[in-house]
Write a protein that holds these residues in place. Sequence first.
Motif, mmCIF file in Angstrom:
data_model
loop_
_atom_site.group_PDB
_atom_site.id
_atom_site.type_symbol
_atom_site.label_atom_id
_atom_site.label_comp_id
_atom_site.label_asym_id
_atom_site.label_seq_id
_atom_site.Cartn_x
_atom_site.Cartn_y
_atom_site.Cartn_z
ATOM 1 N N LEU A 293 62.713 -71.594 -83.590
ATOM 2 C CA LEU A 293 63.700 -71.402 -82.530
ATOM 3 C C LEU A 293 63.104 -71.761 -81.169
ATOM 4 C CD1 LEU A 293 66.581 -70.468 -82.445
ATOM 5 C CD2 LEU A 293 65.776 -68.182 -81.890
ATOM 6 N N SER A 296 63.001 -75.505 -80.790
ATOM 7 C CA SER A 296 64.292 -76.152 -80.531
ATOM 8 C C SER A 296 64.782 -75.807 -79.126
ATOM 9 C CB SER A 296 65.322 -75.780 -81.590
ATOM 10 O OG SER A 296 65.433 -74.399 -81.720
ATOM 11 N N ALA A 334 72.974 -78.010 -85.944
ATOM 12 C CA ALA A 334 73.008 -76.564 -85.721
ATOM 13 C C ALA A 334 73.130 -75.822 -87.044
ATOM 14 C CB ALA A 334 74.175 -76.205 -84.806
ATOM 15 N N LEU A 337 69.792 -75.876 -88.818
ATOM 16 C CA LEU A 337 68.895 -74.938 -88.133
ATOM 17 C C LEU A 337 69.267 -73.509 -88.513
ATOM 18 C CD1 LEU A 337 66.701 -74.429 -85.948
ATOM 19 C CD2 LEU A 337 68.537 -74.310 -84.284
ATOM 20 N N ALA A 338 70.571 -73.207 -88.513
ATOM 21 C CA ALA A 338 71.017 -71.849 -88.810
ATOM 22 C C ALA A 338 70.628 -71.455 -90.232
ATOM 23 C CB ALA A 338 72.530 -71.741 -88.618
ATOM 24 N N LEU A 341 66.943 -70.804 -90.363
ATOM 25 C CA LEU A 341 66.553 -69.552 -89.709
ATOM 26 C C LEU A 341 66.940 -68.348 -90.564
ATOM 27 C CD1 LEU A 341 67.416 -70.225 -85.968
ATOM 28 C CD2 LEU A 341 65.193 -70.198 -87.062
ATOM 29 N N ILE A 342 68.148 -68.376 -91.128
ATOM 30 C CA ILE A 342 68.581 -67.238 -91.944
ATOM 31 C C ILE A 342 67.690 -67.112 -93.170
ATOM 32 C CG2 ILE A 342 70.435 -66.349 -93.403
ATOM 33 C CD1 ILE A 342 72.411 -67.490 -91.437
ATOM 34 N N THR A 345 64.212 -65.884 -92.247
ATOM 35 C CA THR A 345 64.187 -64.465 -91.880
ATOM 36 C C THR A 345 64.368 -63.586 -93.107
ATOM 37 O OG1 THR A 345 65.212 -65.141 -89.823
ATOM 38 C CG2 THR A 345 65.094 -62.805 -90.244
#
Lengths: 360, 306
Positions: A293, A296, A334, A337-338, A341-342, A345
């Motif tokens: 994050l 970016s 996006a 990326l999302a 990231l999810i 995590t």
Amino acid sequence: MSAESHTVWGALRRDRGGIASLAVLALIALACLFGPMLSPHPYDRVFPDYVLTPASLAAHPTPSERDESVVTLAMRMHASVHLDMRSDGLVAVVTDDKPIDIRVLRALGRSGVLQPVDAPAVAGDGRRLEQPVTLKSEHFLFGTDANGRDLLTRVLIAGRLSLAVGVLASAVALGIGVVYGAIAGYLGGRTDALMMRAVDIIYALPFIFFVIVLVVLFGRTLVLIFVAIGAVEWLDMARIVRGQTLSLKRREYVLAAQALGASDRAILTRHIVPNMSGPIIAYLGLLVPRVILAESFLSFLGLGVQEPLTSWGILIADGARNVQSALHLLVFPALLLAITLIAATQLGEALRRAADAGRT
Amino acid sequence: MLRLILTRLASAIPTLLAVVALSFLLMRLAPGGPFDAERALDPKILANLRRIYHLDLPLPAQFGYYLWSLLHGDLGPSTHWRDFSVNDLFAKALPISVQLGVEAIALALVVGITLGITGAVWRRGPAAFGVAALSTFGLAVPIFVVAPLLQVAFGLTLRWLPVGGWADGAPSHQILPVLTLALPQIAIVARLTQAAMRDALAAPHIRTLRAFGLPAWHINAHALRGALLPVLSYLGPAAAALLTGSIVVETIFGIPGIGRYFVDGALSRDYTLVMATVVIVGAMVVVFNLLVDIAYGLVDPRVRYD
């Protein structure tokens, strides 16, 4: 691999959410690594006939795109051109009221939508040429960008860089954090108090500001970007490692090693650090998405890597600029990326659960 | 209590000093200077310019000079916007950034705490689902994606709100930037409140209240007091996050706040402007943390007598 990390992997294997996120991440990483090689469109190839094409499963050119390209073609040939569908295939018919030089047909070969067939052109009375052609067929699943480049390939190429920065910067943070935290925790006393006070001070600052200063002032090289991000994200790691060291250094096996006359360095590297790999791995899982994050974010501000390299942040910035005319430029990078990231995590959470389970 | 404030103050000053020194050194170490141009300046002119801005002095003297004027509230002249002092620039830009930040944090607290409480009291209700969804969304969709999407939705498609600009703070121009800034904070505040509230509702003293047969709202109000502590301590990091976020939001929405000066200033080697941004942002974060600490001491007696 120490016994501790074995138990972490063991517990992770039974965690369905963790395995699913790991699979998603692996899939994205593999796609980014090998996808650009398999794609028929290199990431920097420009298709002048397909600028800002929206995402679709359909083959290009569409009829309207074909007609548009024929108009451009005619302008380049200084003659009128139309396509004629015959029983034996498509024929490009070039006509003019002056005699036509047969060399204008070269323009056909450079067209983005037409492909001259290996058959001789039929000359009419000098004012008419007929060249059998076929339509090219391209697929742009994610559409194309403002320069007419395939967005799918670009998103995958960008992912390589974003993921690489995520891993490398986390490694830098890991290195600094483990060394700093282990030394502070092991030495204890005033050294520890002083070192951790420094961490508290740095912690209070919005350190992304310092990353920006670093990157702006010393150039936008890839190495500097991940070193700079790593250099500001090590604080939590140092705290965790210090806490672990404090509790581990009272254990019997450490005392035994001390009694045997092992050096501080050997005790740290052979006895203490390997035994806290569980919490370290768990925290690392949460660190990687933060770093991705951060990268970016920098790229979005135009402070990331430069062309021809690209990253998700750069593509998102590009999409944000063209958001009115071409939403797909923003949505696909996006989205990727999302998802990353999810998944990262979730994997981090699963690792933490696994590390907790391993300890009890 | 006074002791707490004094010790925090005592640590805030070296922190700020470290920030000033670090950013000063970083700026000067970087290649390039504020007077680099396409066409090299006449050496005499350059020497004059450097003398006016005190860049000809040795580095420690420059630093001393900077600190001295900083203590007098003088942030120095801007080398890029040469008709303005940094004080002038900030006098215009800072209130805008602060206003945005305060509105965003207020919105985040009101919405986030409400959502968190509802999610904790009705565990399987829509609010609990909302908290979970919002947390995932806030985590995965950074504000530089949210902002353009909001612009498209409310500015270009529905045409309810302006896409950008400030218009001297007209309310309609503030809605989208504040919403963008607040969204990730709402997610965090809601999650924090929900988790803390669930813990608080399971605590022994709340069980006792239940045993007394108090009405539900009364019990919840008791639990809330303890549950708000984590939210309170999150306000410090939140301030830092808002300041970082303001860089993006101000760039995307074209708002003349300090976030934009920061990137522009660094790119044009405007030493004083970048220094001022770092110092002010650092000072704001430090002061905010100090306030949070004091508030914490007021709310939680354990901290006061530690």
